[in-house]
Design an enzyme around this catalytic site. Structure first.
Site, PDB file in Angstrom:
ATOM      1  N   LYS A   1      71.081  89.043 107.087  1.00 44.60           N
ATOM      2  CA  LYS A   1      69.819  89.735 107.406  1.00 44.60           C
ATOM      3  C   LYS A   1      68.792  88.762 107.981  1.00 44.60           C
ATOM      4  CE  LYS A   1      70.268  93.205 103.709  1.00 44.60           C
ATOM      5  NZ  LYS A   1      69.717  93.687 102.403  1.00 44.60           N
TER       6      LYS A   1
ATOM      7  N   SER B   1      67.030  89.267 101.940  1.00 44.70           N
ATOM      8  CA  SER B   1      67.328  89.455 100.534  1.00 44.70           C
ATOM      9  C   SER B   1      68.306  90.603 100.349  1.00 44.70           C
ATOM     10  CB  SER B   1      66.005  89.761  99.836  1.00 44.70           C
ATOM     11  OG  SER B   1      66.184  89.967  98.480  1.00 44.70           O
ATOM     12  N   ASP B   2      69.178  90.481  99.361  1.00 44.15           N
ATOM     13  CA  ASP B   2      70.105  91.574  99.051  1.00 44.15           C
ATOM     14  C   ASP B   2      70.352  91.616  97.547  1.00 44.15           C
ATOM     15  OD1 ASP B   2      72.003  93.589 100.418  1.00 44.15           O
ATOM     16  OD2 ASP B   2      73.256  92.637  98.901  1.00 44.15           O
ATOM     17  N   THR B   3      70.396  92.823  96.989  1.00 47.07           N
ATOM     18  CA  THR B   3      70.541  92.997  95.540  1.00 47.07           C
ATOM     19  C   THR B   3      71.752  93.869  95.206  1.00 47.07           C
ATOM     20  OG1 THR B   3      68.128  92.851  95.262  1.00 47.07           O
ATOM     21  CG2 THR B   3      69.365  93.850  93.456  1.00 47.07           C
TER      22      THR B   3
ATOM     23  N   GLY C   1      70.398  87.869  96.153  1.00 48.72           N
ATOM     24  CA  GLY C   1      70.541  86.697  97.001  1.00 48.72           C
ATOM     25  C   GLY C   1      69.344  86.634  97.931  1.00 48.72           C
TER      26      GLY C   1
END
Lengths: 197, 197
Positions: free
Chosen positions: A53, A72-74, A109
């Site tokens: 991203k 960001s990734d969850t 992350g």
């Protein structure tokens, strides 16, 4: 040191609220590339997706100006199995039933890209928070799904919404569960780039 | 079982937001009696003050109607010393400096009174959450005080505000730090009074 511009490579309203909360001025440029995964390990998945991203948006906005780009990734992980967003209400039901009465982990992350006219640095990390969920009856789960809250959320729940009443406690950073570990982000940016968000 | 009326014996906007978050319909009737303390032990102080608030409001609204009244009090404790709201900016500075780089506890006491035309039951409990705070420079502290956020808050900080960037993690219920442990409250009310909030 302050920075000219901060870009959030996401349009998640929850991540925006968290940056607003700590007083960061930024603009949103969401990545539009399809996600490509090469791992099924939660921490590797979130770091990889956050990097994709941020890198995608870094290319979009590249003009030599000094800036930070945050991607960001969850994901929610139960016994190392990744729970993404639910496909439908039945999928949401199954996920919540799986989490009921148990402990699971939430991984976020984060990739921060610093760029100016002569250089680019990429820094990636992840944060993990343990979440303890109360026992829910099938009726509780159906009632919760009827609120509509689960459908756009990893693991089918939002800790900052109605589901808060079923979360008996956490270990780690609450904001990491919401979608962005702002305290860790603030420290990492300060340490790696000498920039105060 | 559902209940006719829920009353929050507080005008704290943060407690109101938490009850809103989990979908409880209630009205606010703040207690106006002066606080009377007989202890300096954090858990005893918050339980005692929550009981005073709820009992005072129970008397005000007494009319035989079936209802629940919720009273609550929160303190920050560092090495068993209670930190209340700051008297002035210097006091806020000293408190935040004390918490910087350390772990402290947040205690919230909750009293729930059930009453109808023939009976009254009083149930009190407390919840404790550990909070880990990053190292703050004197400039960080001055900048934070300049936001105005510390002045109406126990311990001189709000975890749900700018200060979030300095909280590296917690152990326990996040909402307990905000001012009302809604998950514990939901469970206690269900178990003690067979009422679903």
């Amino acid at each position: 040191m302050k920075i000219d511009e901060v870009i959030l490579a996401s349009k998640s309203p929850r991540r925006r609220e968290l940056l607003d909360q700590i007083g960061v001025v930024y603009r949103c440029v969401p990545s539009e590339k399809p996600e490509v995964l090469t791992s099924t390990i939660p921490k590797d998945v979130v770091m990889e997706l956050s990097r994709q991203k941020a890198s995608d948006v870094a290319e979009i906005v590249e003009d030599g100006r000094e800036r930070l780009i945050i991607g960001s990734d969850t994901v929610v992980a139960f016994e190392d199995k990744i729970l993404g967003k639910p496909k439908d209400e039945q999928d949401a039901f199954d996920m919540i039933l799986m989490l009921s009465g148990k402990t699971h982990e939430v991984y976020t992350g984060v990739t921060v890209i610093y760029q100016n006219e002569s250089q680019q640095e990429i820094h990636t990390f992840y944060e993990c928070t343990k979440v303890f969920v109360d026992n829910l009856s099938e009726q509780n789960i159906r009632d919760y799904i009827a609120t509509g809250e689960p459908m756009d959320k990893a693991g089918s729940y939002g800790i900052q919404g109605y589901f808060g009443k079923y979360v008996t406690g956490i270990e780690g950073d609450y904001n990491n569960v919401v979608g962005l570990p702002v305290s860790r982000l603030y420290r990492e940016v300060k340490e790696k780039f000498s920039i105060e968000l």
